[in-house]
Enzyme design. Structure first.
Site, short mmCIF file in Angstrom:
data_model
loop_
_atom_site.label_atom_id
_atom_site.label_comp_id
_atom_site.label_asym_id
_atom_site.label_seq_id
_atom_site.Cartn_x
_atom_site.Cartn_y
_atom_site.Cartn_z
N PRO A 22 0.78 -1.25 0.00
CA PRO A 22 0.00 0.00 0.00
C PRO A 22 0.82 1.29 0.00
O PRO A 22 0.80 2.07 0.97
CB PRO A 22 -0.84 -0.13 1.26
N CYS A 23 1.47 1.57 -1.11
CA CYS A 23 2.23 2.81 -1.22
C CYS A 23 1.32 4.04 -1.21
O CYS A 23 1.78 5.15 -0.92
CB CYS A 23 3.12 2.80 -2.46
N HIS A 24 0.03 3.84 -1.45
CA HIS A 24 -0.91 4.97 -1.39
C HIS A 24 -1.08 5.50 0.04
O HIS A 24 -1.56 6.61 0.22
CB HIS A 24 -2.28 4.56 -1.96
#
Length: 151
Positions: free
Chosen positions: A119-121
């Site tokens: 989850p780089c968001h």
């Protein structure tokens, strides 16, 4: 042999790819691979559909991650960010043992080929602003809104 299949999700046409050991890509761009929908790709798509419906907070498909040791340490730190929460680049840098590496964390985020599952968001600027997302800030905002229950 790497395989890829494309699905339409709320963030747009999304490629899911795998090799013999796990998922290699989840991206809104194209992937160079043989087009074949494998059972592993189908399972990843099922889990992503559940995520978009608000029914899944964690993923359990096997991943086949390729990158430097530093990138892998960043991606592992990203997977420890709880659903619905965010962390700054500076926080992640400290978490991986290199507090001055905020910029390098940003570069590792940029090289993440397995969006949402890694989850780089959930990584934001130190001031809380939405910055830097390969799929575009509108997709980053949409993913964060899904996790906040706003969509």
């Amino acid at each position: 042999m790497k395989n890829v299949w494309y699905y339409d999700f709320p963030i747009g046409r999304t490629a899911i790819a795998c090799d013999d050991t796990g998922i290699t890509d989840v991206t809104v761009s194209t992937v160079e691979a043989r087009e074949k929908e494998t059972e592993l790709i189908q399972e990843a798509a099922k889990q992503l559909k559940e995520y978009f419906c608000g029914q899944r907070r964690e993923f359990d498909v096997p991943l086949s991650i390729s990158g430097t040791d530093f990138q892998k340490s960043v991606w592992n730190a990203l997977m420890r960010i709880p659903y619905g929460e965010t962390r700054s680049y500076k926080y992640i840098a400290a978490d991986v043992g290199n507090p001055k590496a905020s910029r390098a964390v940003g570069m590792a985020n940029n090289r993440n080929k397995i969006i949402i599952i890694i989850p780089c968001h959930r990584v934001i600027g130190a001031d809380g602003s939405l910055v830097g997302y390969g799929g575009g800030l509108d997709i980053k905002k949409r993913l964060l809104d899904i996790e906040k229950g706003l969509l």
